[in-house]
Design a protein around this motif. Structure first.
Motif, PDB file in Angstrom:
ATOM      1  N   ASP A 289       0.800  -1.286   0.369  1.00  0.00           N
ATOM      2  CA  ASP A 289       0.128  -0.200   0.375  1.00  0.00           C
ATOM      3  C   ASP A 289       0.699   1.160  -0.156  1.00  0.00           C
ATOM      4  O   ASP A 289       1.705   1.659   1.050  1.00  0.00           O
ATOM      5  CB  ASP A 289      -0.655   0.006   1.117  1.00  0.00           C
ATOM      6  CG  ASP A 289      -1.764   1.074   1.561  1.00  0.00           C
ATOM      7  OD1 ASP A 289      -2.167   2.042   0.605  1.00  0.00           O
ATOM      8  OD2 ASP A 289      -2.791   1.334   2.003  1.00  0.00           O
ATOM      9  N   ALA A 292      -0.434   4.477   2.995  1.00  0.00           N
ATOM     10  CA  ALA A 292      -1.136   3.220   3.960  1.00  0.00           C
ATOM     11  C   ALA A 292      -2.108   4.753   4.810  1.00  0.00           C
ATOM     12  O   ALA A 292      -3.060   3.887   5.376  1.00  0.00           O
ATOM     13  CB  ALA A 292      -0.423   2.968   4.802  1.00  0.00           C
ATOM     14  N   GLY A 295      -2.834   2.831   7.980  1.00  0.00           N
ATOM     15  CA  GLY A 295      -2.399   2.040   8.473  1.00  0.00           C
ATOM     16  C   GLY A 295      -3.776   0.948   7.686  1.00  0.00           C
ATOM     17  O   GLY A 295      -3.216  -0.787   7.976  1.00  0.00           O
ATOM     18  N   CYS A 298      -2.996  -3.017   5.530  1.00  0.00           N
ATOM     19  CA  CYS A 298      -2.123  -3.013   6.225  1.00  0.00           C
ATOM     20  C   CYS A 298      -2.860  -4.564   7.280  1.00  0.00           C
ATOM     21  O   CYS A 298      -2.674  -5.388   7.103  1.00  0.00           O
ATOM     22  CB  CYS A 298      -0.898  -2.675   6.214  1.00  0.00           C
ATOM     23  SG  CYS A 298      -0.137  -1.727   5.321  1.00  0.00           S
ATOM     24  N   GLY A 372       3.502  -1.103   3.918  1.00  0.00           N
ATOM     25  CA  GLY A 372       3.215   0.313   3.828  1.00  0.00           C
ATOM     26  C   GLY A 372       3.862   1.613   4.237  1.00  0.00           C
ATOM     27  O   GLY A 372       5.240   1.370   4.048  1.00  0.00           O
ATOM     28  N   GLU A 374       3.685   5.824   3.769  1.00  0.00           N
ATOM     29  CA  GLU A 374       3.149   7.226   3.756  1.00  0.00           C
ATOM     30  C   GLU A 374       3.764   7.991   3.994  1.00  0.00           C
ATOM     31  O   GLU A 374       4.586   8.675   4.550  1.00  0.00           O
ATOM     32  CB  GLU A 374       2.475   7.485   5.541  1.00  0.00           C
ATOM     33  CG  GLU A 374       1.373   8.453   5.378  1.00  0.00           C
ATOM     34  CD  GLU A 374       0.415   8.871   4.267  1.00  0.00           C
ATOM     35  OE1 GLU A 374       0.196   9.455   4.688  1.00  0.00           O
ATOM     36  OE2 GLU A 374      -0.209   7.741   3.878  1.00  0.00           O
TER      37      GLU A 374
END
Length: 524
Positions: A289, A292, A295, A298, A372, A374
């Motif tokens: 991802d 993310a 999360g 995930c 992930g 971000e």
């Protein structure tokens, strides 16, 4: 929709519309007849002459609009029968009368996409299409058709607590338009009936937090008819909507995705099938991802990979008002005639499966990978905190930064250990900003996503959620398919792409790129 403040939280409006279709859709005579038999059997506790058909029970489950096909598949895999979608956000189903398995208990423990799961108690559809015109008519209907002993008796001479919530659909009679007082009418009808049948005059208590029998009344109006149709359900669980797992910390990301939606989208993308294949053939199962958020993708992927029942998570992290944990002892396990030993066995089996699954994903040679990325530091911190609370810090990795700079070995050969996104064994999922709750740097985010997919995910399958067809055009990719999802007032698309790297000479400069109508937007 007018919601009652009297007790149990209301379901989604769209889901309630589908509850109405559940009772108005033509069903087979066999099911109608069985329902009558079930009600009579419930009233006559001394009748031991029962058959499989006498024990047929009807249920209704709600979900986010668009996830009904996934919810149906989940219920079928658990052993439900007569599974039938009701629109896009509801599924009706039955137990298997020849099986001793309580499908309701199993569903609230294992289903990942449902928000509410309810059992049908009574409906005007099964009583000569009885029209309800006022409170007196509703009162009479409830008293005349409700299987009182099996509904409110505890099997030991005592009474179970109850609550009543009401939902109104369509044009209902004026006297029934106030959902609070309509709910009180149902409560009074049941309480008065209990008093009339007990010499001690004891009445059932109302519990608005964690009732043993949380009831839901659905009224559906029809302009061509003077009255309305009524259906009474008992909800199998309490403690809030089933989508709430409990692993989120107190601070919630403003664009956080519902856990049930994330799980449903992952299953729509076939992630559960990829996990099953990985367990069987030992080949990789990779979930990536690049944006993310907090999360959720995930975390739901980890629960699926670990074969971890969502009901166990709710039990572990319940922090509600009730003095008891309603997920450990749900209403369905408190009812008269319920198999409490079976519930305990189900929970024990679920814990054993979770232990085995967690051991598999955490093995040194594990072929399961969840990663992930971000860009926003605050969101990345939320994701890490949620992952830690859920107990997956040693399994899920979160990278902080722009995904355009996230190196997953995209330039490596397919058989290189450094290549994370392996063709045919990886799924990329993403919920980029598209302008509703996140409206900053939208263009830059989508262009970064496009570069990431091209450079790091060649020959992979990607799924992107969007509510804005203009933003998807920045990807300059042709969709393979799309699934319509509705959340709040937004129509979203869960869009599948098959990614292929373009030659450098064919790719325009990032700063010069603009949306183009020649590229599919995934919404048509």
């Amino acid at each position: 929709m007018k919601g009652s403040m009297y007790s149990y939280p209301l379901l989604l409006l769209s889901a309630f519309s589908l509850v109405s279709s559940f009772v108005t859709t033509q069903r087979s005579i066999k099911i109608h007849t069985n329902q009558h038999k079930f009600l009579l059997f419930a009233i006559n506790d001394n009748d031991d002459t029962t058959t499989d058909s006498d024990n047929l029970r009807e249920y209704f489950a709600t979900c986010i609009p668009g996830l009904a096909p996934i919810l149906s598949d989940e219920l079928i895999s658990l052993g439900a029968t007569n599974v039938e979608q009701s629109g896009t956000s509801g599924v009706r189903f039955c137990n298997d009368p020849s099986s001793k398995v309580d499908i309701g208990m199993k569903a609230i423990l294992w289903v990942r996409t449902a928000h509410r799961i309810m059992e049908l108690v009574t409906t005007t559809e099964d009583h000569d299409d009885w029209d309800i015109e006022d409170r007196d008519g509703l009162y009479e209907f409830i008293q005349s058709t409700t299987p009182l002993q099996s509904l409110l008796g505890d099997g030991q001479g005592g009474l179970l607590t109850l609550s009543v919530s009401t939902t109104l659909n369509g044009q209902v009679p004026k006297e029934l338009c106030h959902s609070h007082y309509t709910g009180l009418t149902v409560k009074n009808a049941l309480v008065d009936l209990v008093r009339s049948k007990r010499e001690d005059g004891i009445r059932p208590d109302v519990d608005t937090v964690d009732a043993d029998v949380p009831l839901l009344l659905v009224l559906r109006g029809n302009r061509e008819r003077r009255g309305c149709q009524a259906t009474l359900f008992r909800i199998l669980h309490s403690g809030g909507s089933l989508h709430k797992r409990g692993y989120r910390i107190a601070t919630v990301h403003k664009a956080a995705m519902k856990e049930s939606l994330a799980a449903g989208l992952l299953m729509e993308a076939g992630y559960h099938k990829l996990i099953e294949a990985a367990k069987n053939d030992g080949q990789p199962a990779v979930l990536v991802d690049p944006m993310a958020g907090s999360g959720t993708f995930c975390l739901e992927a980890a629960l699926i990979a670990a074969d971890h029942a969502p009901g166990l998570i709710r039990m572990k992290y319940y922090e509600g008002e009730s003095s008891r944990n309603p997920h450990q002892a749900p209403p369905v396990a408190r009812w008269k005639g319920s198999d409490r030993a079976q519930w305990k066995e189900m929970v024990l089996e679920a814990r054993e499966r979770a232990a085995t699954g967690l051991e598999w994903i955490r093995a040194k040679d594990s072929n399961c990978v969840i990663m992930g990325n971000e860009f926003n530091p605050s969101a990345a911190s939320l994701a890490l905190a949620n992952i830690e609370k859920a107990g997956f810090s040693d399994f899920i990795s979160i990278n902080e930064g722009d995904c355009i700079n996230w190196d997953l070995g995209g330039e490596e050969d397919d058989d290189s250990p450094a290549k994370i996104v392996v063709p045919g064994r990886a799924i990329v999922v993403c919920n980029p900003p598209w302008g509703l709750r996140l409206n900053e740097d939208i263009e830059e985010s989508w262009l970064s996503l496009k570069s990431f997919l091209r450079e790091q995910c060649n020959s992979a399958e990607a799924w992107v959620l969007s509510g804005n067809k203009e933003t998807t055009r920045y990807l300059r990719m042709k969709k393979s398919r799309s699934v319509v999802i509705k959340t709040a007032d937004e129509d979203l698309r869960w869009i599948q792409y098959h990614v292929f790297r373009k030659k450098t000479s064919d790719a325009p400069m990032r700063s010069q790129e603009q949306p183009t109508s020649q590229v599919g937007d995934g919404f048509s």
